[in-house]
Design a protein around this motif. Structure first.
Motif, PDB file in Angstrom:
ATOM      1  N   ASP A  59       0.831  -1.202   0.000  1.00  0.00           N
ATOM      2  CA  ASP A  59       0.000   0.000   0.000  1.00  0.00           C
ATOM      3  C   ASP A  59       0.867   1.254   0.000  1.00  0.00           C
ATOM      4  OD1 ASP A  59      -2.456  -1.176  -0.112  1.00  0.00           O
ATOM      5  OD2 ASP A  59      -2.820  -1.127   2.040  1.00  0.00           O
ATOM      6  N   SER A  60       1.875   1.253   0.865  1.00  0.00           N
ATOM      7  CA  SER A  60       2.766   2.405   0.950  1.00  0.00           C
ATOM      8  C   SER A  60       3.582   2.559  -0.333  1.00  0.00           C
ATOM      9  CB  SER A  60       3.693   2.246   2.152  1.00  0.00           C
ATOM     10  OG  SER A  60       4.611   3.318   2.240  1.00  0.00           O
ATOM     11  N   ILE A  61       4.007   1.445  -0.883  1.00  0.00           N
ATOM     12  CA  ILE A  61       4.768   1.486  -2.137  1.00  0.00           C
ATOM     13  C   ILE A  61       3.924   2.088  -3.257  1.00  0.00           C
ATOM     14  CG2 ILE A  61       5.759   0.021  -3.956  1.00  0.00           C
ATOM     15  CD1 ILE A  61       6.699  -1.841  -1.634  1.00  0.00           C
ATOM     16  N   CYS A  62       2.659   1.674  -3.335  1.00  0.00           N
ATOM     17  CA  CYS A  62       1.771   2.212  -4.368  1.00  0.00           C
ATOM     18  C   CYS A  62       1.584   3.715  -4.214  1.00  0.00           C
ATOM     19  CB  CYS A  62       0.419   1.508  -4.317  1.00  0.00           C
ATOM     20  SG  CYS A  62       0.439  -0.172  -4.964  1.00  0.00           S
ATOM     21  N   ASP A  63       1.532   4.191  -2.977  1.00  0.00           N
ATOM     22  CA  ASP A  63       1.402   5.626  -2.744  1.00  0.00           C
ATOM     23  C   ASP A  63       2.616   6.382  -3.257  1.00  0.00           C
ATOM     24  OD1 ASP A  63      -1.030   5.232  -1.553  1.00  0.00           O
ATOM     25  OD2 ASP A  63      -0.285   5.348   0.493  1.00  0.00           O
ATOM     26  N   ASP A  64       3.791   5.760  -3.188  1.00  0.00           N
ATOM     27  CA  ASP A  64       5.032   6.415  -3.597  1.00  0.00           C
ATOM     28  C   ASP A  64       5.247   6.397  -5.113  1.00  0.00           C
ATOM     29  OD1 ASP A  64       5.612   6.905  -0.969  1.00  0.00           O
ATOM     30  OD2 ASP A  64       6.990   5.212  -0.750  1.00  0.00           O
TER      31      ASP A  64
END
Length: 251
Positions: free
Chosen positions: A187-192
């Motif tokens: 999820d955090s990777i997708c945000d970045d």
């Protein structure tokens, strides 16, 4: 009261369903969806629910894209892991927002707010949502930092072939065959990452468009994706997300 829950993480869906059952037993979950196109299909085939719980970041992109494809007539409560600054862009146009992990008291407050509004439609301001989404794309990282031994390695995102995650760890795999532990959730990777270049295809993989080598139609109309670097296990995409994925690949 009937609600639709839009959430692509099984754990988050289970948590929300449990909390709803605890704080509002009169609520019936009329449906659950996990992707943009699955949600669009559900909304077009079913009566409008009384309320929608909508996760902002879905596995196939931003939930804001749903509003481009169909009319959303129901009030919306957003669920998100985004920071407060991003939420200010649209919170006045929705019933409420819930920051993950969702707690019982916050859910109670959101439902009280919804009931007080007497079920008046609260559809988000699309222009503002699209502006925020465009800003997110502009701010996408051009490099990531990898902690390796006693170093911080700056890695250009164009060198990344895919991210792979298990219950124990996440790793980033580069086009040159190297891989490193990467202590972030998908999820955090997708945000970045830039959503035009990176796509979360399932619960284990975020892949880079430019490093896709081959796509094969597999059993049950699933897609089998081959990357330019060997993957720890096959990369499958479900049938219900195939159409949207093809648009992303060719976009």
């Amino acid at each position: 009261m009937k609600v639709l829950i839009i959430e692509d993480e099984a754990g988050a869906l289970d948590d929300m369903s449990s909390i709803l059952a605890e704080v509002a037993p009169d609520i019936e979950v009329a449906g659950t969806t996990e992707s943009i196109m699955q949600t669009v299909s559900w909304l077009e085939r079913n009566p409008a629910p009384d309320l929608i719980f909508m996760d902002i970041h879905l596995s196939d992109g931003s939930a804001f894209e749903i509003f481009k494809h169909t009319s959303v007539e129901s009030p919306v409560i957003f669920t998100t892991a985004y920071d407060e600054y991003a939420i200010h862009a649209f919170k006045v146009n929705a019933i409420d927002y819930l920051l993950k992990p969702i707690c019982v008291e916050e859910m109670k407050h959101a439902l009280v707010k919804f009931r007080k509004l007497n079920r008046q439609p609260a559809v988000p301001d699309l222009n503002r949502l699209y502006e925020m989404f465009a800003q997110q794309r502009t701010n996408s990282h051009k490099n990531i930092l990898i902690a390796y031994r006693n170093q911080l390695l700056p890695i250009p995102t164009e060198r990344i072939s895919f991210f792979y995650s298990t219950k124990e760890t996440s790793k980033v795999y580069l086009a040159d065959g190297k891989s490193y532990p990467y202590n972030k959730t998908l999820d955090s990777i997708c945000d970045d990452m830039n959503p035009l270049s990176f796509c979360r295809v399932n619960k284990q993989y975020v892949i880079a468009k430019q490093h896709i080598q081959n796509i094969v139609v597999w059993s049950n109309s699933r897609l089998l994706i081959t990357m330019d670097v060997e993957t720890p296990e096959p990369v499958f995409l479900s049938k219900n997300r195939a159409a949207e994925f093809k648009k992303w690949v060719t976009g």
